[in-house]
Design an enzyme around this catalytic site. Structure first.
Site, PDB file in Angstrom:
ATOM      1  CG  ASP A  69      18.209  19.247  -3.896  1.00  0.00           C
ATOM      2  OD1 ASP A  69      18.420  18.325  -3.098  1.00  0.00           O
ATOM      3  OD2 ASP A  69      16.907  19.973  -3.973  1.00  0.00           O
ATOM      4  CG  ASP A  74      20.479  15.725  -1.284  1.00  0.00           C
ATOM      5  OD1 ASP A  74      20.794  15.120  -0.178  1.00  0.00           O
ATOM      6  OD2 ASP A  74      19.652  15.062  -1.925  1.00  0.00           O
ATOM      7  CG  ASP A  99      16.412  18.411  -0.176  1.00  0.00           C
ATOM      8  OD1 ASP A  99      15.796  19.367  -1.003  1.00  0.00           O
ATOM      9  OD2 ASP A  99      16.897  17.411  -0.653  1.00  0.00           O
TER      10      ASP A  99
HETATM   11  P1  DGT Z   1      11.869  19.822  -2.114  1.00  0.00           P
HETATM   12  O1  DGT Z   1      13.332  19.606  -1.834  1.00  0.00           O
HETATM   13  O2  DGT Z   1      10.893  18.840  -1.512  1.00  0.00           O
HETATM   14  O3  DGT Z   1      11.465  21.349  -1.992  1.00  0.00           O
HETATM   15  O4  DGT Z   1      11.626  19.737  -3.820  1.00  0.00           O
HETATM   16  P2  DGT Z   1      12.695  19.384  -4.864  1.00  0.00           P
HETATM   17  O5  DGT Z   1      11.998  19.382  -6.234  1.00  0.00           O
HETATM   18  O6  DGT Z   1      13.916  20.119  -4.716  1.00  0.00           O
HETATM   19  O7  DGT Z   1      12.912  17.831  -4.821  1.00  0.00           O
HETATM   20  P3  DGT Z   1      14.271  16.919  -4.270  1.00  0.00           P
HETATM   21  O8  DGT Z   1      14.995  17.804  -3.604  1.00  0.00           O
HETATM   22  O9  DGT Z   1      13.914  15.708  -3.851  1.00  0.00           O
HETATM   23  O10 DGT Z   1      15.018  16.779  -5.749  1.00  0.00           O
HETATM   24  C1  DGT Z   1      15.640  17.654  -6.606  1.00  0.00           C
HETATM   25  C2  DGT Z   1      15.718  17.324  -7.911  1.00  0.00           C
HETATM   26  O11 DGT Z   1      16.629  16.510  -8.194  1.00  0.00           O
HETATM   27  C3  DGT Z   1      14.299  16.476  -8.319  1.00  0.00           C
HETATM   28  O12 DGT Z   1      13.332  17.090  -8.812  1.00  0.00           O
HETATM   29  C4  DGT Z   1      15.006  15.310  -9.124  1.00  0.00           C
HETATM   30  C5  DGT Z   1      16.421  15.264  -8.916  1.00  0.00           C
HETATM   31  N1  DGT Z   1      16.886  14.226  -7.901  1.00  0.00           N
HETATM   32  C6  DGT Z   1      16.633  13.679  -6.720  1.00  0.00           C
HETATM   33  N2  DGT Z   1      17.337  12.781  -6.463  1.00  0.00           N
HETATM   34  C7  DGT Z   1      17.894  12.360  -7.665  1.00  0.00           C
HETATM   35  C8  DGT Z   1      18.550  11.084  -7.912  1.00  0.00           C
HETATM   36  O13 DGT Z   1      18.882  10.262  -7.214  1.00  0.00           O
HETATM   37  N3  DGT Z   1      18.986  10.914  -9.176  1.00  0.00           N
HETATM   38  C9  DGT Z   1      18.726  12.036 -10.062  1.00  0.00           C
HETATM   39  N4  DGT Z   1      18.998  11.825 -11.355  1.00  0.00           N
HETATM   40  N5  DGT Z   1      18.035  12.976  -9.672  1.00  0.00           N
HETATM   41  C10 DGT Z   1      17.452  13.279  -8.555  1.00  0.00           C
HETATM   42 MG    MG Z   2      15.214  19.794  -2.915  1.00  0.00          MG
END
Ligand code: DGT
Ligand code: MG
Length: 389
Positions: free
Chosen positions: A206, A313, A204
Site C-alpha cells: 500500500d 494499492d 499487498d
Molecule cells: P496485509 O496487506 O494483509 O499484509 O495487511 P494490511 O494491514 O496492510 O491491510 P490492507 O492492505 O488490507 O490495508 C491497509 C490498511 O489500510 C488497513 O489497515 C486499513 C486501511 N484500508 C484498507 N482499505 C481501506 C479503505 O477502503 N478505506 C480506508 N480508509 N482505509 C482502508
Molecule cells: Mg496491505
C-alpha cells in the site's frame, strides 16, 4: 496481595487504540484460534460476533507474557463468555473442538479460497459456495460471469496467494517512486499498511502519495498508471476517482470506513531477479534473460516465469489531509476501527482518513501529523509498529 500478572491485566485499556500492540507477541496459540472464529463469523455475515472475537484476540496480543491459566485473564477487558470458553479449552486440552471443526469445515475452506480471489467479497463467494462451486478452477470450468477485477484475480491467483516479502515491497517502492517522480517531481510517497507497521510479509503493498503544494496532486493517478503501463509494469489497474467534498460529505459521512481518495487497485508485474535473487533459483533468473517472461499472462506459470504478480494499492491524498490519510492507511484494521469507535463514543468526534470532526464544537480539527491527531483525540501517541492490534 495480588500475584504479579494481575497488575498488567488491571491496567489493560479497553480500546485497542489506547494500547501498544507489538507485531510479535506471546499468545499466538490463542489469537490464531480466536481469529479463525472471527473469520468464520465474517463468512457468515455476522459482523458483531466477528469483531467480538477480534477484540478478544487483540487484548491477548497486548499481554507481556504467555497466558498459562484462566486466572491470568481475570481482569482483562473484551473477553466475552464465548472467547473465554475457547481459551479455557485450549489451555486445558491443547485445542478447541469448535475451532478445529471450523478449520476443517468445507464452508470455511471454500470461503477462504474464494474470498482469496482478488475482487471477490463474502457475498459473491457465499453465492458461489451455495451453487456448489469450490475453487477458482470451478469458476473457469463452469463459465461463471466474472468482472474484469475477478478475471485478473483468477488469472493471477497462484501468485497473489503467495505472501509479498518486505524485499519485494522495497523493489515495488522504487518502481512507484520512479513513476511518481517522472510525472510529478516533488511528490512524496509513503509505504503504508502492514509494512509500515513492521510486518515482514503482506498480502499487498500500500502506498500513499501527496504533494506539498495543495492542488498539484489533482489528476495525478492516471499519469502514474499511464507511465507504469508504458513501462510494461502493470498487469491490471482500476482507478476510482476522488469524490470527497467536505461540505457535502462532512460529519455524516466522516465515520464511514470507506474513504473517497483517488485510489488505484492494481496488479504489478515484478521481475523476480529484482527482489528475490537470494531465494529464487538460478534457473528462474535465466528465464528473464531468455525472454520467457514475455509469453504473456494467459500462459503464466508462476514457477516457470521470471516474474510474479503483486497486488498494489495506490492512494493519492491532498497535502492538507495527509496526516489523516497516513493514520487511516497504516492499520491494523482493528486499530482503525477502534480509533473511530473511541472518537465517536468517548469524544463525540468523527474520524475518517480525510478529517476529524468535533460535534460538540461543530468544527473540523486540523492536523499536520499523526501525533496531532492522537492529541486531538486525547490519546497517547502509538507508533505504527505498536498498532498491530
Ligand atoms: P496485509 O496487506 O494483509 O499484509 O495487511 P494490511 O494491514 O496492510 O491491510 P490492507 O492492505 O488490507 O490495508 C491497509 C490498511 O489500510 C488497513 O489497515 C486499513 C486501511 N484500508 C484498507 N482499505 C481501506 C479503505 O477502503 N478505506 C480506508 N480508509 N482505509 C482502508
Ligand atoms: Mg496491505
Amino acid at each position: 496481595p495480588k500475584p504479579n500478572g494481575d497488575s498488567t491485566a488491571m491496567l489493560m485499556k479497553s480500546y485497542a487504540c489506547q494500547r501498544r500492540t507489538p507485531l510479535k507477541h506471546h499468545n499466538s496459540f490463542l489469537t490464531e484460534a480466536l481469529e479463525i472464529l472471527a473469520q468464520n463469523a465474517e463468512y457468515n455475515d455476522n459482523e458483531g460476533r466477528s469483531v467480538a472475537f477480534r477484540r478478544a484476540a487483540s487484548v491477548l496480543k497486548a499481554l507481556p507474557r504467555r497466558v498459562r491459566s484462566m486466572q491470568d485473564l481475570r481482569w482483562l477487558p473484551c473477553l466475552g463468555d464465548h472467547s473465554q470458553r475457547v481459551i479455557k479449552e485450549i489451555l486445558e486440552d491443547g485445542s478447541s473442538r469448535e475451532v478445529e471443526s471450523t478449520r476443517q469445515s468445507e464452508q470455511y475452506q471454500v470461503m477462504k479460497a474464494l474470498t482469496g480471489i482478488f475482487g471477490v467479497g463474502v457475498r459473491t463467494a457465499d453465492r458461489w459456495f451455495r451453487e456448489g462451486l469450490r475453487s477458482p478452477d470451478d469458476l473457469i470450468r463452469t463459465g461463471q460471469q466474472l468482472n474484469r477485477e475477478q478475471q485478473a484475480g483468477v488469472q493471477y491467483y497462484d501468485d497473489l496467494q503467495k505472501p509479498v516479502t518486505k524485499a519485494e515491497a522495497d523493489v515495488i517502492s522504487d518502481m512507484v517512486e520512479k513513476a511518481v517522480h517522472a510525472v510529478l517531481p516533488g511528490a512524496e510517497i509513503q509505504l503504508m499498511g502492514g509494512f509500515r507497521r513492521g510486518k515482514e510479509v503482506g498480502h499487498d503493498v500500500d502506498f500513499l502519495i501527496t504533494h506539498p503544494e495543495e492542488g498539484k496532486e489533482e489528476g495525478l493517478m492516471p499519469k502514474i498508471t499511464n507511465w507504469l503501463k508504458e513501462q510494461g509494469l502493470l498487469l491490471y489497474q482500476k482507478t476510482t476517482r476522488n469524490s470527497y467534498l467536505e461540505k457535502m460529505d462532512g460529519p455524516a459521512r466522516a465515520s464511514s470506513n470507506m474513504d473517497r481518495f483517488e485510489r488505484c487497485f492494481s496488479i504489478f508485474k515484478l521481475q523476480k531477479s529484482a527482489a528475490s535473487c537470494k531465494s529464487s533459483s538460478a534457473a528462474s533468473a535465466e528465464d528473464v534473460s531468455t525472454g520467457r517472461e514475455s509469453e504473456g499472462p494467459a500462459e503464466h506459470h508462476p514457477e516457470a516465469s521470471g516474474w510474479r504478480a503483486v497486488r498494489v494499492d495506490l492512494v493519492v491524498s491532498p497535502y492538507s489531509q495527509f496526516a489523516f490519510a497516513t493514520l487511516g492507511w497504516t492499520g491494523s484494521k482493528l486499530f482503525e476501527r477502534e480509533l473511530r469507535r473511541w472518537a465517536g463514543q468517548e469524544k463525540h468526534m468523527s474520524l475518517s482518513s480525510h478529517a476529524l470532526y468535533d460535534s460538540k464544537q461543530n468544527l473540523y480539527l486540523r492536523a499536520k501529523t499523526e501525533e496531532e491527531i492522537f492529541a486531538h483525540l486525547g490519546l497517547e501517541f502509538i507508533p505504527p509498529s505498536e498498532r498491530n492490534a
